[in-house]
Design a protein around this motif. Structure first.
Motif, PDB file in Angstrom:
ATOM      1  N   ARG A  26      28.357  48.239  43.235  1.00 52.64           N
ATOM      2  CA  ARG A  26      28.934  49.573  43.516  1.00 52.64           C
ATOM      3  C   ARG A  26      30.425  49.460  43.801  1.00 52.64           C
ATOM      4  NH1 ARG A  26      31.771  50.557  48.431  1.00 52.64           N
ATOM      5  NH2 ARG A  26      31.124  48.842  49.742  1.00 52.64           N
ATOM      6  N   LEU A  27      30.844  48.351  44.438  1.00 48.93           N
ATOM      7  CA  LEU A  27      32.265  48.205  44.745  1.00 48.93           C
ATOM      8  C   LEU A  27      33.084  48.018  43.467  1.00 48.93           C
ATOM      9  CD1 LEU A  27      34.619  48.088  46.651  1.00 48.93           C
ATOM     10  CD2 LEU A  27      34.016  45.731  47.234  1.00 48.93           C
ATOM     11  N   GLU A  28      32.563  47.279  42.492  1.00 47.42           N
ATOM     12  CA  GLU A  28      33.268  47.129  41.212  1.00 47.42           C
ATOM     13  C   GLU A  28      33.492  48.476  40.520  1.00 47.42           C
ATOM     14  OE1 GLU A  28      32.209  42.589  39.725  1.00 47.42           O
ATOM     15  OE2 GLU A  28      31.229  44.286  38.726  1.00 47.42           O
ATOM     16  N   MET A  29      32.644  49.464  40.836  1.00 40.33           N
ATOM     17  CA  MET A  29      32.801  50.805  40.267  1.00 40.33           C
ATOM     18  C   MET A  29      33.660  51.711  41.151  1.00 40.33           C
ATOM     19  SD  MET A  29      31.297  50.341  37.545  1.00 40.33           S
ATOM     20  CE  MET A  29      31.625  51.987  36.913  1.00 40.33           C
TER      21      MET A  29
ATOM     22  N   ILE B 252      47.927  37.948  52.092  1.00 39.62           N
ATOM     23  CA  ILE B 252      47.787  37.707  50.647  1.00 39.62           C
ATOM     24  C   ILE B 252      48.223  38.949  49.872  1.00 39.62           C
ATOM     25  CG2 ILE B 252      46.127  37.165  48.805  1.00 39.62           C
ATOM     26  CD1 ILE B 252      44.595  35.505  50.820  1.00 39.62           C
ATOM     27  N   PRO B 253      49.123  38.780  48.895  1.00 39.53           N
ATOM     28  CA  PRO B 253      49.599  39.938  48.141  1.00 39.53           C
ATOM     29  C   PRO B 253      48.499  40.600  47.314  1.00 39.53           C
ATOM     30  CG  PRO B 253      50.501  37.904  47.212  1.00 39.53           C
ATOM     31  CD  PRO B 253      49.774  37.527  48.459  1.00 39.53           C
ATOM     32  N   ALA B 254      48.608  41.922  47.210  1.00 42.55           N
ATOM     33  CA  ALA B 254      47.640  42.701  46.430  1.00 42.55           C
ATOM     34  C   ALA B 254      48.383  43.863  45.779  1.00 42.55           C
ATOM     35  CB  ALA B 254      46.532  43.223  47.342  1.00 42.55           C
ATOM     36  N   VAL B 255      47.742  44.457  44.783  1.00 40.83           N
ATOM     37  CA  VAL B 255      48.335  45.584  44.088  1.00 40.83           C
ATOM     38  C   VAL B 255      47.332  46.729  44.016  1.00 40.83           C
ATOM     39  CG1 VAL B 255      47.697  44.701  41.795  1.00 40.83           C
ATOM     40  CG2 VAL B 255      49.631  46.282  42.022  1.00 40.83           C
ATOM     41  N   VAL B 256      47.813  47.956  44.218  1.00 41.33           N
ATOM     42  CA  VAL B 256      46.953  49.143  44.137  1.00 41.33           C
ATOM     43  C   VAL B 256      46.630  49.417  42.671  1.00 41.33           C
ATOM     44  CG1 VAL B 256      46.844  51.652  44.549  1.00 41.33           C
ATOM     45  CG2 VAL B 256      47.836  50.124  46.292  1.00 41.33           C
ATOM     46  N   VAL B 257      45.347  49.608  42.379  1.00 43.46           N
ATOM     47  CA  VAL B 257      44.896  49.800  40.992  1.00 43.46           C
ATOM     48  C   VAL B 257      44.084  51.085  40.860  1.00 43.46           C
ATOM     49  CG1 VAL B 257      44.869  47.313  40.477  1.00 43.46           C
ATOM     50  CG2 VAL B 257      42.793  48.409  41.351  1.00 43.46           C
ATOM     51  N   ARG B 258      43.855  51.477  39.624  1.00 45.40           N
ATOM     52  CA  ARG B 258      43.038  52.645  39.346  1.00 45.40           C
ATOM     53  C   ARG B 258      41.578  52.216  39.193  1.00 45.40           C
ATOM     54  NH1 ARG B 258      45.328  56.103  34.603  1.00 45.40           N
ATOM     55  NH2 ARG B 258      46.864  56.658  36.186  1.00 45.40           N
ATOM     56  N   LEU B 259      40.670  53.053  39.675  1.00 47.65           N
ATOM     57  CA  LEU B 259      39.238  52.755  39.567  1.00 47.65           C
ATOM     58  C   LEU B 259      38.690  53.209  38.211  1.00 47.65           C
ATOM     59  CD1 LEU B 259      38.137  53.809  43.148  1.00 47.65           C
ATOM     60  CD2 LEU B 259      38.144  51.487  42.208  1.00 47.65           C
ATOM     61  N   PRO B 260      37.589  52.614  37.733  1.00 44.24           N
ATOM     62  CA  PRO B 260      36.837  51.526  38.363  1.00 44.24           C
ATOM     63  C   PRO B 260      37.490  50.166  38.134  1.00 44.24           C
ATOM     64  CG  PRO B 260      35.809  52.108  36.275  1.00 44.24           C
ATOM     65  CD  PRO B 260      36.959  53.059  36.474  1.00 44.24           C
ATOM     66  N   PHE B 261      37.156  49.192  38.990  1.00 44.30           N
ATOM     67  CA  PHE B 261      37.624  47.829  38.778  1.00 44.30           C
ATOM     68  C   PHE B 261      37.001  47.266  37.499  1.00 44.30           C
ATOM     69  CE2 PHE B 261      37.605  48.200  43.484  1.00 44.30           C
ATOM     70  CZ  PHE B 261      38.926  47.853  43.758  1.00 44.30           C
ATOM     71  N   TYR B 262      35.692  47.516  37.366  1.00 41.51           N
ATOM     72  CA  TYR B 262      34.925  46.971  36.235  1.00 41.51           C
ATOM     73  C   TYR B 262      34.752  48.021  35.158  1.00 41.51           C
ATOM     74  CZ  TYR B 262      30.905  45.371  33.509  1.00 41.51           C
ATOM     75  OH  TYR B 262      30.062  45.028  32.483  1.00 41.51           O
ATOM     76  N   LYS B 263      35.110  47.673  33.936  1.00 44.33           N
ATOM     77  CA  LYS B 263      34.913  48.576  32.806  1.00 44.33           C
ATOM     78  C   LYS B 263      34.008  47.890  31.802  1.00 44.33           C
ATOM     79  CE  LYS B 263      39.499  50.418  33.703  1.00 44.33           C
ATOM     80  NZ  LYS B 263      39.794  49.519  34.843  1.00 44.33           N
TER      81      LYS B 263
END
Length: 361
Positions: A231-234, A348-359
């Motif tokens: 569910r988190l990957e989505m 730890i560096p991170a970047v804001v992304v658009r969902l879903p993580f998994y396509k």
């Protein structure tokens, strides 16, 4: 601690059982990554019988649902499901839930296990319309059969054409020889599949039938740990982590289930939020270096000043990188914004992304 109807079967299969929302639940069998992969590529079965089921009946059933939920249930037709939430009076969320329209005067609400009593009392408190309320949570078992091969695995057990069922629809039909089974296609994994609702006394029979029908497709039992990574990957919200009594649906990116074409509890405050904007937002992020973000870890800026907190996080089994969600000030909510996750003593560096993580490919 309550036991679900299939508790003995999970124990016999060697499942690791843990207390979850007052129930003894199977958290994993073979291991999270293997189970995650089974659902993404094949078919797996989750026992989610801890979920709550309320029936609302009578001529004012829809009016009560319209009052306590944020989405517009008037658009539902028989056999249609809707994702919604119940706002509280302080700007937060009582729970998120599914609304099933069985008929014009009968609806099924499916709520989170940890909130069964709270939700029941909340709806009851606002039921000044004489709506008949039935809490069937302790009588109903629920299996989620998920994955791209779910339809193929289950088709021999029912006359319902599973491959033609639309997303967020359901049928009440015979399944594995058992009548009046609810077969729905909502899913919480992003890999397709079905939810099967039935009486506890039919649980062992239906479990056996599903595993026999799907044997040639490598069907396997899957625990709640893999359900969480899937569910988190989505980017699906989990109540108690990403949304709760203190988070508004607007902050959580759930404006799409918050319809101001009708009046509902706290609609005025939420409408004001939507129009004026919010100061913080729930964002998705990916780590750009090695590390695993976890629930509760601090989110910091370049100066190491705390700006938020991780609500959900994991090492993504599909992407092989650290992913997570958390609330940050609006200034950091835009896509490609740079943030840092405090993992132990390292930012730890991170970047804001658009969902879903998994396509899905």
């Amino acid at each position: 601690m309550k036991n679900i109807a299939l508790n003995h079967i999970h124990e016999a299969l060697g499942a690791k059982m843990v207390p979850f929302a007052g129930y003894n639940m199977p958290v994993q069998y073979e291991g999270v990554n293997v189970e995650h992969e089974t659902v993404r590529k094949g078919v797996g079965v989750f026992d989610v019988s801890h979920m709550g089921e309320f029936y609302l009946k009578g001529k004012n059933a829809l009016a009560l649902i319209q009052k306590v939920t944020s989405n517009d249930a008037s658009v539902l037709f028989d056999g249609k499901v809707q994702y919604s939430c119940m706002p509280n009076t302080e700007g937060g969320i009582v729970d998120d839930l599914l609304v099933y329209r069985i008929s014009e005067e009968e609806y099924l609400l499916v709520v989170n296990a940890s909130n069964i009593e709270k939700d029941w009392n909340w709806i009851k408190k606002h039921n000044d319309m004489g709506v008949e309320m039935v809490n069937s949570s302790d009588e109903i078992s629920l299996l989620a059969v998920q994955g791209p091969k779910a339809s193929e695995a289950l088709q021999s057990l029912t006359d319902v054409n599973l491959s033609e069922m639309g997303y967020y629809t359901f049928k009440i039909d015979t399944f594995a020889g058992v009548s009046d089974v609810i077969i729905s296609a909502t899913g919480y994994t992003g890999s397709g599949g079905f939810e099967i609702y039935f009486k506890n006394e039919d649980a062992a029979h239906i479990w056996k039938a599903i595993f026999e029908a799907g044997a040639d497709l490598g069907i396997k039992p899957i625990g709640l740990a893999a359900r969480d990574t899937l569910r988190l990957e989505m980017g699906f919200c989990l109540y108690g982590n990403d949304i709760d009594d203190t988070t508004s649906p607007i902050e959580a990116g759930l404006g799409w289930i918050t319809k101001f074409t009708k009046d509902f509890i706290n609609a005025a405050q939420l409408k004001k939020q939507k129009e004026e904007g919010v100061t913080r937002k729930l964002v998705a992020f990916e780590l750009t270096e090695k590390g695993i973000p976890r629930h509760g870890y601090d989110i910091v800026d370049e100066e190491n000043t705390k700006i938020g907190v991780v609500t959900s996080g994991t090492m993504s089994p599909s992407l092989k990188k650290g992913i997570g969600m958390g609330y940050v000030p609006k200034a950091y909510s835009k896509r490609d914004s740079k943030i840092f996750i405090q993992v132990r003593k390292k930012a730890i560096p991170a970047v804001v992304v658009r969902l879903p993580f998994y396509k899905a490919s």
